[in-house]
Each structure stands twice: as C-alpha cells, then as structure tokens.
Design an enzyme around this catalytic site. Structure first.
Site, PDB file in Angstrom:
ATOM      1  CG  HIS A 179      -0.746  -8.793   0.576  1.00 32.65           C
ATOM      2  ND1 HIS A 179      -0.363  -7.464   0.548  1.00 32.65           N
ATOM      3  CD2 HIS A 179      -2.073  -8.789   0.333  1.00 32.65           C
ATOM      4  CE1 HIS A 179      -1.431  -6.714   0.300  1.00 32.65           C
ATOM      5  NE2 HIS A 179      -2.468  -7.486   0.162  1.00 32.65           N
ATOM      6  CE1 TYR A 222      -2.959  -3.124   0.459  1.00 29.90           C
ATOM      7  CE2 TYR A 222      -3.521  -2.377   2.650  1.00 29.90           C
ATOM      8  CZ  TYR A 222      -3.659  -3.280   1.623  1.00 29.90           C
ATOM      9  OH  TYR A 222      -4.522  -4.342   1.772  1.00 29.90           O
TER      10      TYR A 222
HETATM   11  N1  LIG Z   1      -5.522  -8.640   2.046  1.00 23.79           N
HETATM   12  C1  LIG Z   1      -5.875  -8.172   0.873  1.00 23.79           C
HETATM   13  O1  LIG Z   1      -5.497  -8.682  -0.189  1.00 23.79           O
HETATM   14  C2  LIG Z   1      -6.792  -6.971   0.825  1.00 23.79           C
HETATM   15  C3  LIG Z   1      -7.464  -6.680  -0.367  1.00 23.79           C
HETATM   16  C4  LIG Z   1      -8.336  -5.601  -0.379  1.00 23.79           C
HETATM   17  C5  LIG Z   1      -8.506  -4.840   0.770  1.00 23.79           C
HETATM   18  N2  LIG Z   1      -7.814  -5.125   1.915  1.00 23.79           N
HETATM   19  C6  LIG Z   1      -7.961  -4.297   3.155  1.00 23.79           C
HETATM   20  O2  LIG Z   1      -9.352  -4.111   3.415  1.00 23.79           O
HETATM   21  C7  LIG Z   1      -9.618  -2.717   3.510  1.00 23.79           C
HETATM   22  C8  LIG Z   1     -11.052  -2.406   3.113  1.00 23.79           C
HETATM   23  O3  LIG Z   1     -11.333  -2.848   1.809  1.00 23.79           O
HETATM   24  P1  LIG Z   1     -11.575  -1.870   0.566  1.00 23.79           P
HETATM   25  O4  LIG Z   1     -10.831  -0.609   0.814  1.00 23.79           O
HETATM   26  O5  LIG Z   1     -11.272  -2.655  -0.639  1.00 23.79           O
HETATM   27  O6  LIG Z   1     -13.142  -1.627   0.528  1.00 23.79           O
HETATM   28  P2  LIG Z   1     -14.342  -1.335   1.551  1.00 23.79           P
HETATM   29  O7  LIG Z   1     -13.839  -0.971   2.902  1.00 23.79           O
HETATM   30  O8  LIG Z   1     -15.307  -2.445   1.411  1.00 23.79           O
HETATM   31  O9  LIG Z   1     -15.027  -0.075   0.854  1.00 23.79           O
HETATM   32  C9  LIG Z   1     -14.384   1.163   0.740  1.00 23.79           C
HETATM   33  C10 LIG Z   1     -15.306   2.065  -0.070  1.00 23.79           C
HETATM   34  O10 LIG Z   1     -16.527   2.285   0.647  1.00 23.79           O
HETATM   35  C11 LIG Z   1     -16.734   3.682   0.851  1.00 23.79           C
HETATM   36  N3  LIG Z   1     -17.265   3.866   2.205  1.00 23.79           N
HETATM   37  C12 LIG Z   1     -16.657   3.562   3.373  1.00 23.79           C
HETATM   38  N4  LIG Z   1     -17.464   3.829   4.422  1.00 23.79           N
HETATM   39  C13 LIG Z   1     -18.617   4.306   3.908  1.00 23.79           C
HETATM   40  C14 LIG Z   1     -19.840   4.742   4.490  1.00 23.79           C
HETATM   41  N5  LIG Z   1     -20.036   4.753   5.800  1.00 23.79           N
HETATM   42  N6  LIG Z   1     -20.814   5.180   3.649  1.00 23.79           N
HETATM   43  C15 LIG Z   1     -20.634   5.183   2.298  1.00 23.79           C
HETATM   44  N7  LIG Z   1     -19.508   4.770   1.694  1.00 23.79           N
HETATM   45  C16 LIG Z   1     -18.502   4.327   2.494  1.00 23.79           C
HETATM   46  C17 LIG Z   1     -15.382   4.323   0.691  1.00 23.79           C
HETATM   47  O11 LIG Z   1     -15.529   5.602   0.146  1.00 23.79           O
HETATM   48  P3  LIG Z   1     -15.020   6.940   0.926  1.00 23.79           P
HETATM   49  O12 LIG Z   1     -13.533   6.824   1.021  1.00 23.79           O
HETATM   50  O13 LIG Z   1     -15.511   8.019   0.039  1.00 23.79           O
HETATM   51  O14 LIG Z   1     -15.696   6.925   2.270  1.00 23.79           O
HETATM   52  C18 LIG Z   1     -14.694   3.407  -0.325  1.00 23.79           C
HETATM   53  O15 LIG Z   1     -15.042   3.766  -1.640  1.00 23.79           O
HETATM   54  C19 LIG Z   1      -8.549  -2.115   2.589  1.00 23.79           C
HETATM   55  O16 LIG Z   1      -8.429  -0.726   2.742  1.00 23.79           O
HETATM   56  C20 LIG Z   1      -7.350  -2.913   3.005  1.00 23.79           C
HETATM   57  O17 LIG Z   1      -6.846  -2.447   4.248  1.00 23.79           O
HETATM   58  C21 LIG Z   1      -6.979  -6.203   1.950  1.00 23.79           C
END
Ligand SMILES: NC(=O)c1ccc[n+]([C@@H]2O[C@H](COP(=O)([O-])OP(=O)(O)OC[C@H]3O[C@@H](n4cnc5c(N)ncnc54)[C@H](OP(=O)(O)O)[C@@H]3O)[C@@H](O)[C@H]2O)c1
Length: 262
Positions: free
Chosen positions: A97, A39
């Site tokens: 990862h 990241y």
């Molecule tokens: N291990 C892996 O391979 C892997 C892969 C993917 C992700 N991850 C981890 O998981 C975390 C979360 O996953 P993600 O970032 O893919 O997606 P997520 O948390 O499912 O969704 C993030 C999206 O939702 C929006 N959002 C968040 N809270 C909200 C709310 N209360 N109301 C409306 N919209 C909202 C955000 O927009 P805004 O920013 O505009 O609020 C963003 O566009 C990552 O950041 C990372 O740390 C790990």
C-alpha cells in the site's frame, strides 16, 4: 497482466453503502474492484460479489497490504485472511500500500513470489512508490507489474508515467477525479461541453487514453453509471494534449507516513 482500464474504487465505502455501490458497479459492467485491507470493506465486497452471481474468473480484484505488515510471515498470514474475508480463492493483484524502506523488499516480494507460485495471487505490485523506490526494486532483479498512485488533471505524474512505460509497469490512477475537486476545472468543463459528456467522463476518458488505469469511487448510482460510460467515446488527440498541458499543482493526498521526497 490483464487489468481492466476502468476499475471501481472503494475507499471510504463500508457496510450497506459499500454493498449497494459495488453491486451497482457490477450491474453496470465494472469487472475490476479496488480495495485494501485498510478500507475495512473486504467482507462487504464479498457480499456484493456473491449477490451478483458473476463468475470469479470474470472479475479482477486488487487489494493492498499495509506498510507495517511487509515481513514474509505477515504477508503469508495477511493474504490468507484477505482470501477468507473476500471469499475468493485468489487475488488478481496484491499491492504494497505504501513503501517502507525499513523492511527489505526481498521479504515482501519474496513472499509475494511464494504465494503467487501457490496460486493465491495472480500478480503483485506497489502503490505510492516514486521513481527512486521503483529503481531500488528493479535493481534487486524483481519485476514490478503495477504502481498505483495519485493521478488527475492537475497532478498528471508525467515523469513517473514515462518511467513506468519504459519499464513495462502498469500505472493506475487513484483519486482520478481529484476526490471530486477536478470536476470544475475550466478545461474539463470546456471539453465536457464539446463532447456532451460529464466532467468526470472527460477526466476518466483522458486517463484511459494515456494507457493508464483509473479507479474512480462513487456512492451514487447515477455517478457509478456515468463514470462507466467514459469508455464509450474517443477523445481527439489535440484534446488529450490540451488535458496534458493543464497547469500542475501539489498532490492532494498527504500522510504522516508518506515517502514522496525519496
Ligand atoms: N493506493 C492508495 O493509497 C489510494 C489512495 C486513495 C485512493 N485510492 C483508491 O482510489 C479510489 C478513488 O479515489 P478517491 O475515492 O480518493 O477519489 P475520486 O475517485 O477521485 O473521487 C471520488 C469523489 O468524486 C465524486 N464523484 C465520483 N463520480 C462522480 C461523478 N460522475 N460526478 C460527480 N462527482 C463524482 C464522489 O462522490 P459521490 O460518492 O457522491 O459520487 C467522491 O466524492 C479510492 O476509492 C481507492 O480505491 C487508493
């Protein structure tokens, strides 16, 4: 492992946006931050932590090592670099990862065990591992503390969750909001009206109610705060079942290097 059920995701957050978002998260009460070498934001997170003045032992920091750096010496070198970048004396949870079956697990878990003995990490685990990958590791006599995987209402990982529960493996839901795509689901909307909370809170509350850790990401202060409030109320058992019964769809995150068919 004492991992807070709600953490703050930081994928795609870098620079000032990352510093501001993590600072906001710490201010509203998150104590669990999820990052990864990939990241490219360890130093931004370090800045937010330093500015917060919060004691190291109050925080739970997860980071991840990339799948082509899993040989022993690479793990040792990378961990030292992560600690320097994050400006912390130890990592709470270090994850592989993505699985890489070309590198023997003894190399990686052997090195993880070594650095845990030295106090550089408290726990180690995996991410994006299927039941088959987990079985391979368990068969070699290693424990798996945590598996971090994609999990949200239309991809609820029921069988993997059952497997993890029976082997005492903590399951962490990444992309818990389906990268924002699950917020319009009719069942989620219906329950958000019933409980007078946001759709995001419904999803996060449901994930935590299953005993699964969730790590939503947001760059907006109001969403960061709203997501944290998902811990302030209780979903009725019938509604948990209703969420569990949502029709399932394919996963959202696919990559060239995934190994999900194993
Ligand atoms: N291990 C892996 O391979 C892997 C892969 C993917 C992700 N991850 C981890 O998981 C975390 C979360 O996953 P993600 O970032 O893919 O997606 P997520 O948390 O499912 O969704 C993030 C999206 O939702 C929006 N959002 C968040 N809270 C909200 C709310 N209360 N109301 C409306 N919209 C909202 C955000 O927009 P805004 O920013 O505009 O609020 C963003 O566009 C990552 O950041 C990372 O740390 C790990």
């Amino acid at each position: 492992m004492n991992i807070p059920l709600l953490g703050f995701g930081t994928w795609k957050l870098t620079g000032d946006t990352c510093i501001a978002s993590v600072s906001k998260a710490l201010e509203v009460g998150y104590r669990h931050i999820d990052t990864a070498d990939r990241y490219d934001n360890h130093q931004d997170i370090a800045k937010a932590i330093k500015d917060s003045g919060i004691a190291r032992e109050e925080l739970f920091i997860t980071t991840k090592i990339w799948f082509d750096e899993l040989y022993r010496q690479q793990v040792l070198d990378s961990t030292n670099r992560f600690l320097e970048e994050l400006q912390i004396p130890y990592i709470d949870l270090l994850l592989i990862h993505w699985p890489n079956r070309q590198i023997p697990i003894e190399e990686t878990f052997g090195a993880f065990t070594e650095i845990r003995e030295k106090g550089l990490i408290k726990n180690f685990g995996v991410s994006n591992h299927t039941i088959h990958h987990l079985e391979d590791i368990l068969t070699k006599g290693y424990e798996v503390t945590c598996n971090q995987v994609e999990l949200h209402p239309t991809f609820n990982q029921k069988s993997l969750h059952d497997f993890c529960k029976s082997h005492n493996i903590t399951l962490t839901a990444y992309s818990p909001l389906g990268m924002g795509e699950e917020l319009q689901h009719p069942t989620v909307i219906e329950l958000s009206q019933k409980y007078s909370v946001s759709p995001a809170q419904v999803i996060l509350n449901w994930i935590n109610a299953r005993g699964i850790v969730a790590i939503p990401k947001s760059s907006k202060p109001e969403n960061i705060e709203d997501n944290f409030k998902s811990q302030n109320w209780k979903m009725e058992p019938d509604d948990i079942v209703k969420m569990n019964n949502i029709e399932q769809k394919p996963r959202l995150l696919t990559t060239d290097w995934q190994d999900f068919d194993y």
